[in-house]
Design a protein around this motif. Structure first.
Motif, mmCIF file in Angstrom:
data_model
loop_
_atom_site.group_PDB
_atom_site.id
_atom_site.type_symbol
_atom_site.label_atom_id
_atom_site.label_comp_id
_atom_site.label_asym_id
_atom_site.label_seq_id
_atom_site.Cartn_x
_atom_site.Cartn_y
_atom_site.Cartn_z
ATOM 1 N N LEU A 166 0.838 -1.200 0.000
ATOM 2 C CA LEU A 166 0.000 0.000 0.000
ATOM 3 C C LEU A 166 0.875 1.254 0.000
ATOM 4 C CD1 LEU A 166 -2.827 1.276 0.137
ATOM 5 C CD2 LEU A 166 -2.597 1.269 2.635
ATOM 6 N N ALA A 167 1.960 1.227 0.773
ATOM 7 C CA ALA A 167 2.870 2.377 0.783
ATOM 8 C C ALA A 167 3.434 2.626 -0.611
ATOM 9 C CB ALA A 167 4.013 2.124 1.778
ATOM 10 N N ALA A 168 3.751 1.550 -1.337
ATOM 11 C CA ALA A 168 4.274 1.701 -2.695
ATOM 12 C C ALA A 168 3.231 2.293 -3.624
ATOM 13 C CB ALA A 168 4.755 0.345 -3.218
ATOM 14 N N VAL A 169 1.984 1.827 -3.494
ATOM 15 C CA VAL A 169 0.909 2.323 -4.355
ATOM 16 C C VAL A 169 0.620 3.798 -4.061
ATOM 17 C CG1 VAL A 169 -1.549 2.119 -4.883
ATOM 18 C CG2 VAL A 169 -0.150 0.065 -4.686
ATOM 19 N N VAL A 170 0.473 4.140 -2.781
ATOM 20 C CA VAL A 170 0.200 5.534 -2.419
ATOM 21 C C VAL A 170 1.392 6.408 -2.789
ATOM 22 C CG1 VAL A 170 -0.272 7.118 -0.509
ATOM 23 C CG2 VAL A 170 -1.402 4.886 -0.591
ATOM 24 N N GLY A 171 2.605 5.886 -2.605
ATOM 25 C CA GLY A 171 3.789 6.642 -3.020
ATOM 26 C C GLY A 171 3.796 6.906 -4.506
ATOM 27 N N HIS A 172 3.370 5.917 -5.283
ATOM 28 C CA HIS A 172 3.256 6.108 -6.737
ATOM 29 C C HIS A 172 2.285 7.245 -7.043
ATOM 30 C CE1 HIS A 172 2.532 4.964 -11.007
ATOM 31 N NE2 HIS A 172 1.313 5.394 -10.711
ATOM 32 N N GLU A 173 1.103 7.211 -6.424
ATOM 33 C CA GLU A 173 0.088 8.228 -6.712
ATOM 34 C C GLU A 173 0.550 9.609 -6.272
ATOM 35 O OE1 GLU A 173 -2.331 7.672 -8.568
ATOM 36 O OE2 GLU A 173 -2.231 5.485 -8.588
ATOM 37 N N LEU A 174 1.143 9.692 -5.078
ATOM 38 C CA LEU A 174 1.633 10.990 -4.605
ATOM 39 C C LEU A 174 2.812 11.477 -5.438
ATOM 40 C CD1 LEU A 174 1.474 10.499 -0.731
ATOM 41 C CD2 LEU A 174 -0.170 11.662 -2.207
ATOM 42 N N SER A 205 -3.100 -4.237 4.699
ATOM 43 C CA SER A 205 -3.042 -2.797 4.937
ATOM 44 C C SER A 205 -4.369 -2.236 5.428
ATOM 45 C CB SER A 205 -2.619 -2.071 3.661
ATOM 46 O OG SER A 205 -3.503 -2.367 2.593
ATOM 47 N N ALA A 206 -5.460 -2.984 5.285
ATOM 48 C CA ALA A 206 -6.754 -2.510 5.788
ATOM 49 C C ALA A 206 -6.742 -2.334 7.291
ATOM 50 C CB ALA A 206 -7.860 -3.484 5.385
ATOM 51 N N LEU A 207 -5.802 -3.007 7.986
ATOM 52 C CA LEU A 207 -5.720 -2.901 9.443
ATOM 53 C C LEU A 207 -5.208 -1.541 9.884
ATOM 54 C CD1 LEU A 207 -4.340 -6.466 10.290
ATOM 55 C CD2 LEU A 207 -6.703 -5.649 10.304
ATOM 56 N N LEU A 208 -4.778 -0.703 8.926
ATOM 57 C CA LEU A 208 -4.447 0.683 9.259
ATOM 58 C C LEU A 208 -5.676 1.460 9.712
ATOM 59 C CD1 LEU A 208 -2.041 1.751 6.372
ATOM 60 C CD2 LEU A 208 -1.497 1.850 8.813
#
Length: 565
Positions: A270-278, A458-461
């Motif tokens: 999830l960090a990689a995906v959100v990092g990609h989008e940001l 990552s849903a546990l965030l």
């Protein structure tokens, strides 16, 4: 860059569409001109006998010469002769102008593909110029059509159907009006509607800390809003976003996160995906995204509106076909230019995602998104079937994760690696190329791409993730019911079905019909859960709204409810 076979065919079709009326006008003008000259020849021949042909063709007695002299006022045929000559010239000029405009679109798009700033510089004013040219084209083609029909009837039948000709003119005028309306409907900022919940910092502190931390590490603009939904996608958009349920439109950057996909992605993924989008919202990329995509999306919306207007009235549709074809060409050509630039942008964004996680994390997340996103239509179909039977799922996000785990096989990973991930605002290179650009291979990532650990997802965030999933499931059920894609046994049908995830009308058309058990009762305005039997009495019927929405209820909505009932 030469045109490909499909592009050549499309261009030839557009040339045919913009050329058919000018060609018809030119031919009619030639026919009438020939008819007038023939009658003039015969009239002069009756006077000059055997010398008529030489006298009419090569002497000052030629009709063309006479109509250019002061003596033209004494010759009745000269007015018509000049008019049909003008018809020929205008028809020829309209065709040449259409060809030049098509060539200009293709040339501008090819030029824009070299530089992102040039793309924005050319595209925005290009849309305005295109709409102005197409408006003028409809007016000119309407004038050609009306006068061609008039003069052809007058020449061949010696009578004119004024009403029919007038109706033809009105059809073209209506087409021009719809073209202007479509142009005015292009927003300066794009707008979109998403089904989900807006997550506040107070409600989801861990999620916000996670997202803002990634933005700080990247030196990127942190999103102003985070929306959680069920649709299988992740994206950041600078468009105005209306979160359904709810009437409020949110501006600035919005990050959309898919809860079902968060169920199958690890925290690093999830960090990689959100990092990609940001990564799209830092440096020059930010300016490009803010300037180009809203205009591009707004133009696509206007094009869809123009298509809808054409579909609603067949008589108005055919004058709009050339304009619609040219606008489609413009959008597609600049989309190709964006893709050539966007390819580099996506690779750079992947590197941004890898920098806050790892190359393997961004690669496996890409493969998971591509392999399991296709499960969502089946989940939604199952929801529709259940509602039709008077039943409902309690948590489709968990159901999605279970379906993904059950379908985890190597074959889908190999197949989808050749495809490109869908994104609502731009295009992506094939996943296999993106994985290779990270220095990895799909074959080496099979096992990792198929790993789904519910205890480390990552849903546990999220705080109270199960409750959020259940609420989103209820909202999704409600959308299916209100959009007419599902119907509870014994319930009255929705006034008309609308396409899911489609035009703005889809969400605006949601009415206040309350779903019956076993689906929980929700407020018809904000869709918050309300007690059975709660609501307001309107026109002898119970209107399901919560106490807060009852206070906000406007007189207009009251009238709409009365009309619907």
């Amino acid at each position: 860059m030469p045109l490909e076979g499909g592009a050549i065919k499309q261009t030839l079709i557009i040339i045919a569409l913009i050329g058919v009326i000018p060609l018809a006008g030119y031919l009619v003008g030639s026919y009438v001109q020939s008819d007038i000259e023939g009658r003039w020849f015969r009239a002069v021949g009756n006077t000059l006998a055997a010398k008529a042909e030489v006298a009419v063709v090569s002497s000052p007695l030629a009709l063309k010469w006479i109509c250019d002299t002061p003596a033209a006022s004494q010759v009745n045929a000269c007015d018509t002769y000049r008019n049909v000559t003008l018809l020929q010239r205008v028809s020829f000029g309209a065709f040449i102008a259409g060809l030049a405009f098509i060539a200009a679109i293709i040339a501008a798009a090819r030029l824009a593909a070299r530089n992102r700033n040039l793309l924005v510089t050319l595209f925005s004013p290009g849309i305005k110029v295109a709409l102005s040219v197409l408006f003028a084209q409809i007016i000119v083609q309407g004038a050609i059509s009306v006068y061609s029909l008039y003069i052809l009837e007058a020449t061949t039948t010696k009578s004119v159907h004024i009403i029919h000709i007038g109706l033809l003119g009105l059809v073209f005028a209506a087409g021009a009006f719809k073209m202007i309306s479509a142009g005015l409907s292009i927003p300066h900022r794009a707008g979109t509607r998403v089904i989900g919940r807006l997550m506040s910092r107070e409600e989801q502190p861990r999620l916000w800390e996670f997202v803002t931390g990634l933005a700080q590490r990247l030196g990127a603009q942190a999103p102003w809003q985070v929306v959680i939904g069920l649709a299988p996608n992740f994206y950041v958009t600078s468009a105005d976003v209306t979160v359904v349920p709810g009437p409020t439109t949110h501006r600035d950057e919005t990050l959309y996160l898919s809860l079902p996909l968060m169920r199958i992605l690890s925290r690093d993924e999830l960090a990689a995906v959100v990092g990609h989008e940001l990564g799209h919202f830092r440096g020059e990329d930010t300016k490009f995204s803010l300037k180009f995509y809203p205009i591009y999306a707004g133009t696509a919306q206007a094009l869809a509106a123009l298509q809808d207007a054409s579909a609603q009235g067949r008589r108005v549709a055919w004058p709009l076909r050339p304009a619609f074809a040219v606008l489609t060409l413009l959008l597609e050509e600049f989309a190709k230019a964006e893709r050539s630039i966007g390819r580099e942008r996506e690779f750079a964004a992947d590197q941004a995602g890898a920098s806050v996680a790892s190359p393997r994390a961004i690669a496996t997340s890409l493969l998971k998104l591509e392999a399991f996103a296709g499960l969502w239509p089946g989940i939604r179909s199952a929801m529709i079937n259940a509602l039709n039977q008077g039943k409902a799922y309690s948590n489709v996000s968990a159901l999605y994760a279970a379906a993904a785990a059950a379908s985890a096989r190597r074959e889908p990973v190999d197949e989808v690696a050749k495809l490109a991930i869908f994104h609502p605002t731009d295009s992506h290179p094939p996943t296999q190329e993106r994985v290779q650009a990270l220095g990895l291979s799909v074959s080496a990532l099979h096992d990792e791409a198929l790993q789904i650990d519910p205890n480390a997802c990552s849903a546990l965030l999220l705080e109270n993730v199960s409750e959020l999933e259940e609420l989103l499931t209820k909202i999704e059920h409600r959308v299916l019911l209100e959009c007419g894609y599902a119907k509870l046994p014994g319930a009255a049908p929705v006034p008309f079905p609308v396409p899911l995830g489609g035009k703005d009308k889809a969400m605006k058309a949601v009415t206040a019909h309350a779903p019956q058990n076993p689906v929980d009762r929700l407020c018809g305005e904000c869709w918050a859960p309300i007690a059975a039997g709660a609501g307001l009495e309107v026109a002898g019927r119970l209107l399901p709204v919560c106490d807060i929405c009852a206070i906000k209820f406007t007189r207009k909505r009251w009238q709409l409810w009365k009309n619907a009932s």
